[in-house]
Design a protein around this motif. Structure first.
Motif, PDB file in Angstrom:
ATOM      1  N   MET A  31     -10.427  13.704 -37.178  1.00 22.48           N
ATOM      2  CA  MET A  31      -9.287  14.558 -36.891  1.00 22.48           C
ATOM      3  C   MET A  31      -9.795  15.972 -36.688  1.00 22.48           C
ATOM      4  SD  MET A  31      -6.466  13.148 -39.635  1.00 22.48           S
ATOM      5  CE  MET A  31      -5.067  14.000 -38.882  1.00 22.48           C
ATOM      6  N   LYS A  92      -6.641  13.586 -32.908  1.00 26.16           N
ATOM      7  CA  LYS A  92      -7.394  12.562 -33.605  1.00 26.16           C
ATOM      8  C   LYS A  92      -8.013  11.596 -32.609  1.00 26.16           C
ATOM      9  CE  LYS A  92      -3.880   9.039 -34.549  1.00 26.16           C
ATOM     10  NZ  LYS A  92      -3.264   8.213 -35.631  1.00 26.16           N
ATOM     11  N   TYR A 105     -10.630  13.188 -27.769  1.00 22.20           N
ATOM     12  CA  TYR A 105      -9.473  12.918 -28.621  1.00 22.20           C
ATOM     13  C   TYR A 105      -8.349  12.284 -27.821  1.00 22.20           C
ATOM     14  CZ  TYR A 105     -12.122  15.828 -31.777  1.00 22.20           C
ATOM     15  OH  TYR A 105     -13.118  16.314 -32.574  1.00 22.20           O
TER      16      TYR A 105
END
Length: 118
Positions: A31, A92, A105
């Motif tokens: 994350m 994330k 991501y």
């Protein structure tokens, strides 16, 4: 449905502090926090890995702290400057790659605004 929900943004004076939080629905591999100021590219701020390791962009070292708690990611910001004014995004990923590459991501939150004024 994949969700990333950020909270904690707001307005603060120069030198002040804010704490941002992000919560997701399933444990990701990594994350991260990114930010995007007016007229600028989205830039990486810091990362919290699944094993607890954290990494920071050079410009926030010593001022910002990332912490990860399973499906939650926090960003404690202190000694805020006007140039920290930006929309802050939580992201994330379930795959490897460079932590500072936004293309790594797959999932992004809606963002939370941080405004620092003198």
């Amino acid at each position: 449905q994949v969700q990333l929900v950020e909270s904690g943004g707001g307005s603060v004076q120069t030198g002040g502090s804010l704490r941002l939080s992000c919560e997701t629905t399933r444990d990701p591999y990594c994350m991260a926090w990114f930010r995007q100021g007016p007229g600028t590219e989205r830039e990486w701020v810091g990362t919290g890995e699944e094993d607890g390791q954290t990494q920071y962009a050079e410009f926030v070292k010593g001022r910002f702290t990332v912490s990860r708690d399973n499906r939650k990611l926090h960003l404690q910001m202190s000694s805020l400057k006007s140039e920290d004014t930006a929309m802050y995004y939580c992201a994330k990923t379930y795959r490897g790659g460079r932590v500072l590459d936004p293309n790594r991501y797959e999932y992004w939150g809606q963002g939370t605004q941080v405004t620092v004024s003198s």
